[in-house]
Design a protein around this motif. Structure first.
Motif, PDB file in Angstrom:
ATOM      1  N   HIS A 110      12.025  -0.097  -5.985  1.00 48.79           N
ATOM      2  CA  HIS A 110      11.112   0.695  -6.828  1.00 48.79           C
ATOM      3  C   HIS A 110       9.675   0.587  -6.311  1.00 48.79           C
ATOM      4  CE1 HIS A 110       9.427   2.571 -10.378  1.00 48.79           C
ATOM      5  NE2 HIS A 110       8.630   1.523 -10.528  1.00 48.79           N
ATOM      6  N   ARG A 111       9.268  -0.604  -5.939  1.00 49.00           N
ATOM      7  CA  ARG A 111       7.923  -0.794  -5.398  1.00 49.00           C
ATOM      8  C   ARG A 111       7.764  -0.083  -4.058  1.00 49.00           C
ATOM      9  NH1 ARG A 111       7.158  -7.115  -5.611  1.00 49.00           N
ATOM     10  NH2 ARG A 111       5.122  -6.632  -4.679  1.00 49.00           N
ATOM     11  N   LEU A 112       8.795  -0.126  -3.220  1.00 49.88           N
ATOM     12  CA  LEU A 112       8.746   0.594  -1.945  1.00 49.88           C
ATOM     13  C   LEU A 112       8.607   2.101  -2.172  1.00 49.88           C
ATOM     14  CD1 LEU A 112      11.436  -1.327   0.094  1.00 49.88           C
ATOM     15  CD2 LEU A 112       9.080  -0.938   0.849  1.00 49.88           C
ATOM     16  N   GLU A 113       9.322   2.604  -3.158  1.00 53.67           N
ATOM     17  CA  GLU A 113       9.253   4.037  -3.454  1.00 53.67           C
ATOM     18  C   GLU A 113       7.855   4.450  -3.906  1.00 53.67           C
ATOM     19  OE1 GLU A 113      12.527   4.207  -6.191  1.00 53.67           O
ATOM     20  OE2 GLU A 113      13.951   4.768  -4.610  1.00 53.67           O
ATOM     21  N   LYS A 114       7.111   3.555  -4.514  1.00 58.39           N
ATOM     22  CA  LYS A 114       5.744   3.846  -4.962  1.00 58.39           C
ATOM     23  C   LYS A 114       4.726   3.783  -3.817  1.00 58.39           C
ATOM     24  CE  LYS A 114       4.448   1.427  -8.500  1.00 58.39           C
ATOM     25  NZ  LYS A 114       4.271   0.498  -9.619  1.00 58.39           N
ATOM     26  N   LEU A 115       5.107   3.186  -2.713  1.00 54.51           N
ATOM     27  CA  LEU A 115       4.213   3.017  -1.573  1.00 54.51           C
ATOM     28  C   LEU A 115       3.901   4.373  -0.939  1.00 54.51           C
ATOM     29  CD1 LEU A 115       2.934   0.666   0.092  1.00 54.51           C
ATOM     30  CD2 LEU A 115       4.966   0.773   1.544  1.00 54.51           C
ATOM     31  N   THR A 116       2.636   4.601  -0.590  1.00 55.09           N
ATOM     32  CA  THR A 116       2.240   5.854   0.061  1.00 55.09           C
ATOM     33  C   THR A 116       1.572   5.564   1.399  1.00 55.09           C
ATOM     34  OG1 THR A 116       0.003   5.955  -0.862  1.00 55.09           O
ATOM     35  CG2 THR A 116       1.804   6.900  -2.202  1.00 55.09           C
ATOM     36  N   ILE A 117       1.514   6.583   2.231  1.00 57.88           N
ATOM     37  CA  ILE A 117       0.869   6.475   3.536  1.00 57.88           C
ATOM     38  C   ILE A 117      -0.613   6.126   3.384  1.00 57.88           C
ATOM     39  CG2 ILE A 117       0.370   8.942   3.702  1.00 57.88           C
ATOM     40  CD1 ILE A 117       1.283   6.646   6.654  1.00 57.88           C
ATOM     41  N   ASN A 118      -1.198   6.472   2.249  1.00 58.43           N
ATOM     42  CA  ASN A 118      -2.626   6.230   2.008  1.00 58.43           C
ATOM     43  C   ASN A 118      -2.911   4.885   1.355  1.00 58.43           C
ATOM     44  OD1 ASN A 118      -3.337   8.798   3.018  1.00 58.43           O
ATOM     45  ND2 ASN A 118      -2.686   9.697   1.084  1.00 58.43           N
ATOM     46  N   ALA A 119      -1.887   4.047   1.182  1.00 58.69           N
ATOM     47  CA  ALA A 119      -2.086   2.736   0.558  1.00 58.69           C
ATOM     48  C   ALA A 119      -3.085   1.927   1.389  1.00 58.69           C
ATOM     49  CB  ALA A 119      -0.759   1.995   0.448  1.00 58.69           C
ATOM     50  N   LYS A 120      -4.018   1.299   0.701  1.00 62.97           N
ATOM     51  CA  LYS A 120      -5.057   0.497   1.365  1.00 62.97           C
ATOM     52  C   LYS A 120      -4.661  -0.975   1.355  1.00 62.97           C
ATOM     53  CE  LYS A 120      -7.914   3.991   1.753  1.00 62.97           C
ATOM     54  NZ  LYS A 120      -7.512   4.863   2.819  1.00 62.97           N
ATOM     55  N   ARG A 121      -4.746  -1.581   2.526  1.00 61.20           N
ATOM     56  CA  ARG A 121      -4.414  -3.003   2.604  1.00 61.20           C
ATOM     57  C   ARG A 121      -5.504  -3.831   1.938  1.00 61.20           C
ATOM     58  NH1 ARG A 121      -5.273  -1.755   8.192  1.00 61.20           N
ATOM     59  NH2 ARG A 121      -7.349  -2.435   8.785  1.00 61.20           N
ATOM     60  N   GLN A 122      -5.064  -4.918   1.329  1.00 62.24           N
ATOM     61  CA  GLN A 122      -5.967  -5.840   0.652  1.00 62.24           C
ATOM     62  C   GLN A 122      -6.394  -6.977   1.585  1.00 62.24           C
ATOM     63  OE1 GLN A 122      -6.709  -4.859  -2.659  1.00 62.24           O
ATOM     64  NE2 GLN A 122      -5.559  -3.137  -1.825  1.00 62.24           N
ATOM     65  N   TRP A 123      -5.624  -7.202   2.651  1.00 59.57           N
ATOM     66  CA  TRP A 123      -5.932  -8.218   3.656  1.00 59.57           C
ATOM     67  C   TRP A 123      -5.151  -7.876   4.912  1.00 59.57           C
ATOM     68  CZ3 TRP A 123      -2.605  -9.512  -0.422  1.00 59.57           C
ATOM     69  CH2 TRP A 123      -1.313  -9.846  -0.062  1.00 59.57           C
ATOM     70  N   GLY A 124      -5.450  -8.567   5.994  1.00 55.26           N
ATOM     71  CA  GLY A 124      -4.714  -8.399   7.250  1.00 55.26           C
ATOM     72  C   GLY A 124      -5.181  -7.207   8.058  1.00 55.26           C
ATOM     73  N   THR A 125      -4.413  -6.899   9.103  1.00 53.31           N
ATOM     74  CA  THR A 125      -4.812  -5.839  10.029  1.00 53.31           C
ATOM     75  C   THR A 125      -3.776  -4.731  10.183  1.00 53.31           C
ATOM     76  OG1 THR A 125      -3.902  -7.071  11.912  1.00 53.31           O
ATOM     77  CG2 THR A 125      -6.235  -7.441  11.396  1.00 53.31           C
ATOM     78  N   MET A 126      -2.568  -4.922   9.662  1.00 54.61           N
ATOM     79  CA  MET A 126      -1.511  -3.923   9.835  1.00 54.61           C
ATOM     80  C   MET A 126      -1.784  -2.677   9.002  1.00 54.61           C
ATOM     81  SD  MET A 126       2.138  -5.882   9.788  1.00 54.61           S
ATOM     82  CE  MET A 126       1.877  -7.563   9.278  1.00 54.61           C
ATOM     83  N   THR A 127      -1.374  -1.542   9.554  1.00 52.68           N
ATOM     84  CA  THR A 127      -1.345  -0.322   8.763  1.00 52.68           C
ATOM     85  C   THR A 127      -0.083  -0.357   7.902  1.00 52.68           C
ATOM     86  OG1 THR A 127      -0.107   0.893  10.441  1.00 52.68           O
ATOM     87  CG2 THR A 127      -2.537   0.987  10.582  1.00 52.68           C
ATOM     88  N   VAL A 128       0.014   0.532   6.945  1.00 55.54           N
ATOM     89  CA  VAL A 128       1.163   0.513   6.037  1.00 55.54           C
ATOM     90  C   VAL A 128       2.477   0.760   6.788  1.00 55.54           C
ATOM     91  CG1 VAL A 128       0.949   2.931   5.302  1.00 55.54           C
ATOM     92  CG2 VAL A 128       1.986   1.240   3.757  1.00 55.54           C
ATOM     93  N   ASP A 129       2.476   1.659   7.774  1.00 53.15           N
ATOM     94  CA  ASP A 129       3.710   1.909   8.531  1.00 53.15           C
ATOM     95  C   ASP A 129       4.042   0.745   9.461  1.00 53.15           C
ATOM     96  OD1 ASP A 129       1.410   2.784   9.855  1.00 53.15           O
ATOM     97  OD2 ASP A 129       2.442   4.368  10.954  1.00 53.15           O
TER      98      ASP A 129
END
Length: 150
Positions: free
Chosen positions: A15-34
């Motif tokens: 369910h949480r994965l389904e809510k994830l979008t390409i525009n999600a902003k990371r709160q820490w780290g360096t990885m992009t969402v994909d």
């Protein structure tokens, strides 16, 4: 303890994965969402016996000492160590493809059950039981979904 063999925990992570979008902003780290999704997917494939990272010397020395910390009820800490083979700098990843792959892998891991979990040792922690793999992988997805605020 949350894990990927518990149907309600699997449902919640999906369910949480389904809510994830390409525009999600990371709160820490360096990885992009994909990149994060690809990272988690490759890591889950290890638990499924689809890839076989080599043991790290530091893991052989300290793995048993830190294993408990990664398997307790507390969330993983931000900026935890990452195995080199799980880091992707690929900028041509497809978000939807990686997201769908994550859902498929989690579903397959759950449906396969403990009987099909890898017996190959974790690169840092050494031998893990199927239940330990299941807890570790749930915590790993949870960690990165929190990283992207879902």
């Amino acid at each position: 303890m949350n894990n990927l063999y518990n149907p309600s925990d699997v449902k919640e992570i999906i369910h949480r994965l389904e809510k994830l979008t390409i525009n999600a902003k990371r709160q820490w780290g360096t990885m992009t969402v994909d990149q994060m999704l690809a990272h988690c997917n490759i890591s889950l494939e290890t638990a499924m016996g689809l890839n076989f990272p080599k043991r790290k010397l530091i893991g052989r020395i300290f793995g048993k000492l830190i294993k408990r910390k990664f398997l307790d009820k507390k969330p993983m800490v931000k900026n935890s160590i990452t195995e080199d083979m799980y880091i992707t700098s690929n900028n041509s990843l497809e978000f939807e493809k990686e997201k769908n792959r994550a859902i498929e892998l989690i579903t397959t891991f759950y449906e396969n059950g403990p009987e099909k979990c890898t017996t190959h040792p974790h690169s840092y922690f050494g031998r893990l039981s199927p239940d330990e793999w299941s807890v570790l992988k749930w915590k790993h997805y949870d960690h990165h979904l929190r990283q992207f605020d879902v």
